[in-house]
Design a protein around this motif. Structure first.
Motif, short mmCIF file in Angstrom:
data_model
loop_
_atom_site.label_atom_id
_atom_site.label_comp_id
_atom_site.label_asym_id
_atom_site.label_seq_id
_atom_site.Cartn_x
_atom_site.Cartn_y
_atom_site.Cartn_z
N ASP A 1 0.62 -1.07 -0.05
CA ASP A 1 -0.06 -0.02 -0.18
C ASP A 1 0.86 1.35 -0.06
O ASP A 1 2.08 1.39 0.04
CB ASP A 1 -1.04 0.16 1.22
CG ASP A 1 -0.46 -0.12 2.70
OD1 ASP A 1 0.20 1.19 2.81
OD2 ASP A 1 -0.30 -0.86 3.33
N THR A 2 0.17 2.35 -0.09
CA THR A 2 0.62 3.75 -0.13
C THR A 2 0.41 4.46 1.08
O THR A 2 0.69 5.82 1.13
CB THR A 2 0.63 4.47 -1.30
OG1 THR A 2 -0.96 4.57 -1.51
CG2 THR A 2 1.15 3.74 -2.62
N THR A 3 -0.07 3.95 2.41
CA THR A 3 -0.17 4.71 3.28
C THR A 3 1.01 5.31 3.99
O THR A 3 2.06 4.40 3.79
CB THR A 3 -1.11 3.98 4.27
OG1 THR A 3 -0.48 2.82 4.63
CG2 THR A 3 -2.61 3.71 3.92
N HIS A 4 1.31 6.04 4.73
CA HIS A 4 2.33 6.54 5.45
C HIS A 4 3.25 7.22 4.15
O HIS A 4 4.21 7.45 4.44
CB HIS A 4 3.19 5.49 5.92
CG HIS A 4 2.40 4.51 6.98
ND1 HIS A 4 1.95 5.19 7.97
CD2 HIS A 4 2.08 3.28 7.15
CE1 HIS A 4 1.26 4.06 8.68
NE2 HIS A 4 1.53 2.88 8.06
N ARG A 5 2.45 7.68 3.16
CA ARG A 5 3.16 8.48 2.18
C ARG A 5 4.12 7.73 1.22
O ARG A 5 4.84 8.49 0.59
CB ARG A 5 3.27 9.79 2.51
CG ARG A 5 2.29 10.79 3.24
CD ARG A 5 2.43 11.95 3.37
NE ARG A 5 1.59 12.75 4.12
CZ ARG A 5 0.51 13.50 3.38
NH1 ARG A 5 0.59 13.59 2.04
NH2 ARG A 5 -0.42 14.08 4.11
N PHE A 6 4.37 6.66 1.24
CA PHE A 6 5.27 5.67 0.51
C PHE A 6 4.86 4.50 0.27
O PHE A 6 4.13 3.89 0.96
CB PHE A 6 6.71 5.72 0.90
CG PHE A 6 7.06 5.13 2.32
CD1 PHE A 6 7.37 3.83 2.23
CD2 PHE A 6 6.52 5.43 3.71
CE1 PHE A 6 7.70 2.71 3.33
CE2 PHE A 6 6.79 4.50 4.95
CZ PHE A 6 7.30 3.47 4.29
#
Length: 106
Positions: A51-56
């Motif tokens: 996923d791309t949570t936490h901006r990465f």
């Protein structure tokens, strides 16, 4: 903005599935979740999630005890990371399930 969302069966007995969610803007992925889930002991369990949570972009390996191993993905674009995530889980889901079930036995 274009939202993509679907569930893809991985096994013939329908006890393994890939859950996919993504957001595209002008043909480019801007966020995504690609998660392998398995029906184990009568319960759907998330086993591996990209996923791309936490901006990465990253990979989470989820353990039965609730712990998570986080591994960053180093791709030039989220489109490439998204494609890799789907292909990895489609091809390696039996191995991920095996490891999770082994941990459950401890």
């Amino acid at each position: 903005m274009n939202e993509i969302e679907f569930v893809y069966p991985l096994s013939l007995d329908l006890e393994d599935r890939l859950r996919v969610q993504a957001t595209k803007i002008r043909g480019k992925i801007v966020s995504f979740v690609v998660q392998y889930e398995a029906l184990i002991q009568g319960q759907w369990r998330a086993i591996v999630r990209y996923d791309t949570t936490h901006r990465f972009a990253h990979k989470d390996i989820l353990h039965p005890d609730g712990s998570v191993d986080k591994q960053p993905l180093n791709f030039l674009s989220l489109n490439l990371a998204f494609t890799f995530a789907i292909q990895d889980l489609k091809s390696l889901w039996p191995w991920y399930r095996y490891g999770y079930e082994k941990e459950l036995q401890r």
